[in-house]
Design a protein around this motif. Structure first.
Motif, short mmCIF file in Angstrom:
data_model
loop_
_atom_site.label_atom_id
_atom_site.label_comp_id
_atom_site.label_asym_id
_atom_site.label_seq_id
_atom_site.Cartn_x
_atom_site.Cartn_y
_atom_site.Cartn_z
N VAL A 199 26.11 -63.00 -14.17
CA VAL A 199 26.98 -63.26 -15.36
C VAL A 199 26.21 -62.63 -16.47
O VAL A 199 24.93 -62.31 -16.50
N THR A 202 44.32 -69.57 -11.76
CA THR A 202 44.16 -69.82 -13.26
C THR A 202 44.68 -70.88 -13.96
O THR A 202 44.20 -71.21 -14.93
N TYR A 227 41.74 -73.33 -15.72
CA TYR A 227 40.98 -73.04 -16.96
C TYR A 227 42.01 -72.77 -17.72
O TYR A 227 42.32 -71.48 -18.43
N TYR A 246 42.24 -70.08 -21.93
CA TYR A 246 41.35 -68.93 -21.93
C TYR A 246 41.78 -67.65 -21.10
O TYR A 246 42.21 -68.06 -19.86
N VAL A 261 41.70 -64.32 -19.06
CA VAL A 261 40.46 -63.62 -18.65
C VAL A 261 41.25 -62.50 -17.70
O VAL A 261 42.51 -62.51 -17.42
N TRP A 313 36.21 -61.03 -16.43
CA TRP A 313 35.74 -61.11 -17.80
C TRP A 313 36.56 -61.87 -18.79
O TRP A 313 37.78 -62.00 -18.60
N VAL A 358 31.80 -61.70 -15.04
CA VAL A 358 31.16 -62.54 -13.90
C VAL A 358 31.42 -61.41 -12.67
O VAL A 358 32.56 -60.88 -12.36
N PHE A 403 34.77 -67.92 -9.20
CA PHE A 403 34.74 -67.50 -10.42
C PHE A 403 35.46 -68.59 -11.44
O PHE A 403 35.18 -68.67 -12.56
N VAL A 418 33.68 -70.07 -14.90
CA VAL A 418 34.05 -69.96 -16.04
C VAL A 418 34.39 -71.12 -16.76
O VAL A 418 34.19 -71.30 -17.83
N GLU A 419 34.61 -72.31 -15.95
CA GLU A 419 34.82 -73.61 -16.34
C GLU A 419 33.51 -74.02 -17.06
O GLU A 419 33.52 -74.87 -18.04
N VAL A 479 32.18 -71.49 -20.41
CA VAL A 479 33.14 -71.91 -21.45
C VAL A 479 32.21 -72.97 -22.53
O VAL A 479 32.23 -73.21 -23.80
#
Lengths: 585, 166
Positions: free
Chosen positions: A263, A499, A502, A505, A507, A529, A539, A560, A564-565, A568
């Protein structure tokens, strides 16, 4: 002169004489015997001894000041044969406290100092603090006692000649956390891998032997011990711990041989976490830990080069968009194959996808389409010009040892063939490192400018902190190209099923499945990202030889999502709508 | 002229007679001179011994302080390491879980704008580097010079012409 006056003279003279005699007698007593001998024995006035100045190795901290690698007190126990008075006492004490063989210690301590080459004999190099403390207490008590008792041979108990010297040893309070980043310090003070090897000069301090005079008039001539500099890494231990947890979980799910998650903060190039699996427990059993890296496993995959597969299509598309030979809506009809230099290029599923645009070509990761872009639209000259501009084939210079340069067979190489251009366009036949990919793709969230990844945040030396400033690595594409391609990649991610994990957001990202030559196994990768409108993280995921499925969309993309989860929350990144709302305030 | 010579002769004879009659006067003068010399020597020697003793004491203090510094550095490293073990990520997590806490999820978070709050900042372990003129501690020559050194220094010091004196 009368008698009275004469008497006064005599008395005065006698007093002077007496005073002189007393002073001289005291001087003689001090110099020749008694207290003088004792004082000289304790602290010889004119002695010169060789002192070993052992510097403390610099500490390594995470970005919040948590200690990742420090020093702990450990002791070295040895014998100085010239000072040994009772070998039996020493053998008893050492065997009881340290568990060493009594007869062996007795044999060593009983040696005649005149007959041995070295009168200083090492008994144990790694004596823990608790054991050494017991030995020190025993020695102090025995040597200070008026009647310490006696051994069977009639000699008084004495531990004189038993030397217990403190020294530093590396400690790892966080266990195996970030061990693949830190590297290993060997017993002799040298280091291999990671920050420890790369920055050995800074960390090690200056070891030296010097002649130290016991003369108090020369006290100021004593040299200072030059300790190693402390390092502050860009690593965030909470993020690092989360990444390692996520990676370990997915290693079990995917059956991969090795795994990596990196990251990076795309704005500064700071590496916030770099998780590898397997990891070494630096405090663990060396023989056991080394076994984890048998069978060609890498110590830190972020520094290794490999054929990345379709994540490299980002570079091909960036070059094509930047030169203006294509736009996101440029049409392409996929027939399922493309003939180049007598070879046939096919898609990952072997199918023909029919009418496409550049965006859908990226979305479906069509090899045929990207090979067509590289060979028919860009041409070899412009394609490799961009590969050079993105600095592939050049190490990033990160502060970690043994970074690979990767390998690119440019079009001026004698072994280059036209097929290389086609395969390179979708990430085969070209070797890159995850860090090189992060550097190159960082141009997208940075308006066309690449940022250099770095893991060293600051150096603290002599009570001063020297900050490492972010560095741009050039601008291979325009800001417009960066924005266009980012939008394409964000659209691609939105269309994927993963997707849903999450919401809130936006990304951008791209999967990559690179086949490993000569096998049916793959390297599954993902680079992404976000948030797209205010990039805070980038990432990179790489799973080496996953066995559950070969496809990155099934193996690397879920990693990924999980990362991300966590990110954030750990990075206090509000959902896009909340952020916009807060920004409006 | 003759009278003057006679007076001188007479005075000399008086002094000679006085010393012959009381020889201790001459001895007393000699002893006085000798004692003065001895006294000066004793004073100078005392000064020399005093200065050297103070220098030696300070030297010993410096040596012991350095040993203490070294011992304290070892102790600090050990304590820092122990503290880090106690506050490691694994330990803190276990302690938090034992107290009934669990990791928060993104949908449970509420974001509030705090004016002036700069967000999390990286650690600062030391002041930022700047240009510093490091000067060695100046020790008074009184602690390093013997009286002979001082005397020689004074003799070797350039003599300023009167006109240049302040």
């Amino acid at each position: 002169m009368n008698v009275r006056t004469a008497l006064r003279f005599v008395i005065t003279g006698a007093l002077f004489l007496l005073g002189g005699v007393v002073i001289i007698a005291r001087l003689v007593s001090l110099q020749v015997g008694g207290p003088g001998e004792q004082i000289r024995e304790i602290e010889p006035l004119d002695g010169v001894e060789v002192a070993y100045l052992q510097p403390a190795r610099g500490n390594i901290y995470d970005r919040d000041g948590y200690l990742l690698a420090g020093n702990q007190l450990i002791y070295e126990v040895s014998l100085e044969l010239n000072a040994v008075q009772n070998p039996i006492s020493i053998a008893l004490a050492v065997s009881n406290v340290l568990g060493m063989d009594y007869s062996e210690v007795l044999r060593l301590a009983s040696q005649d100092p005149e007959t041995v080459e070295n009168t200083h004999i090492l008994l144990d190099y790694f004596v823990p603090y608790e054991q050494a403390s017991r030995l020190i207490q025993l020695k102090e008590k025995t040597d200070a006692a008026v009647d310490p008792g006696s051994t069977p041979d009639g000699k008084k108990h004495s531990l004189r000649g038993l030397v217990i010297s403190p020294r530093y040893d590396r400690s790892y309070p966080e266990g195996s956390l970030a061990s693949n980043v830190l590297g290993i310090v060997l017993k002799d003070g040298s280091s291999v891998q990671g920050v420890e090897e790369k920055l050995q000069m800074l960390l090690s301090g200056q070891e030296r032997q010097t002649r130290v005079s016991a003369n108090p008039y020369q006290a100021l001539n004593l040299p200072d011990t030059l300790h190693g500099a402390d390092l502050v890494l860009t690593i965030d231990r909470e993020i690092q711990a989360a990444l390692e947890e996520v990676l370990d979980e997915h290693m079990g799910i995917t059956g991969a041989k090795q795994g990596l998650i990196v990251v990076m903060d795309p704005r500064s190039g700071e590496i916030l976490g770099m998780a590898n699996a397997p990891r070494m427990d630096l405090s663990g059993d060396w023989d056991v830990e080394v076994q984890k890296f048998s069978d060609d496993r890498s110590f830190n995959m972020a520094l290794d080069s490999y054929e990345p597969g379709s994540v490299f299509k980002i570079i091909t598309m960036a070059a094509a968009l930047d030169t203006g030979v294509v736009s996101p809506d440029t049409p392409f009809t996929d027939t399922g194959s493309l003939e180049v230099d007598g070879w046939t290029i096919r898609n990952w599923d072997g199918g023909a996808w029919g009418p496409q645009t550049m965006t859908t070509c990226m979305e479906h990761s069509l090899n045929v389409c990207l090979a067509w872009v590289a060979t028919e639209k860009l041409g070899q000259s412009r394609f490799y010009q961009y590969v050079r501009a993105f600095q592939f084939g050049t190490p990033t210079g990160i502060e970690l040892a043994n970074e690979s340069s990767g390998y690119v067979r440019f079009d001026n190489h004698p072994d280059w063939h036209p097929i290389d251009l086609a395969t390179n366009s979708y990430g085969q036949g070209i070797m890159v490192t995850p860090l090189q990919m992060l550097r190159a793709v960082s141009a997208l969230p940075n308006q066309g400018r690449m940022i250099t990844p770095h893991i060293l945040k600051a150096v603290v030396s002599r009570s001063q902190q020297y900050e490492v400033t972010p560095q741009y690595a050039g601008q291979p594409i325009s800001a417009e190209t960066a924005a266009t391609l980012t939008e394409m990649l964000a659209t691609i991610v939105e269309s994927e099923s993963y997707t849903e994990m999450y919401p809130g957001y936006r990304v951008a990202g791209k999967t990559g499945t690179g086949t490993i030559y000569g096998t049916s196994l793959t390297n599954a990768s993902f680079i992404g990202w976000g948030p797209v409108s205010d990039p805070r993280f980038m990432v990179y995921v790489w799973l080496h030889k996953p066995t559950t499925s070969p496809w990155a969309s099934l193996m690397a993309a879920p990693v990924f999502v999980d990362v991300v989860e966590r990110l954030v929350v750990l990075m206090d990144i509000p959902p896009d709508d909340v952020r916009i709302q807060l920004g409006a305030q | 002229m003759e009278t003057q010579a006679k007076e001188t002769m007479q005075r000399t004879m008086q002094y000679t007679q006085a010393y012959v009659q009381a020889p201790w006067r001459r001895q007393l003068r000699s002893i006085g001179v000798l004692l003065t010399v001895v006294l000066v020597l004793v004073l100078l020697s005392s000064l020399f011994v005093s200065v050297n003793a103070r220098a030696a004491t300070l030297g010993r203090q410096i040596q012991r302080s350095r040993q203490q510094i070294e011992a304290l550095e070892f102790e600090i490293a050990q304590l820092r390491s122990e503290l880090a073990f106690q506050t490691s990520a694994t330990n803190m997590r276990q302690r938090a879980e034992a107290l009934g806490f669990r990791p928060v999820t993104s949908d449970e978070l509420v974001y509030v704008l705090v004016p002036g709050y700069p967000g999390r900042q990286a650690v600062v372990l030391a002041p930022p580097a700047k240009t510093v003129v490091i000067s060695r501690p100046v020790i008074s020559p009184a602690f390093t010079q013997s009286w002979l050194d001082w005397l020689l220094a004074q003799m070797e010091a350039p003599v300023l012409p009167l006109a240049e004196l302040p």
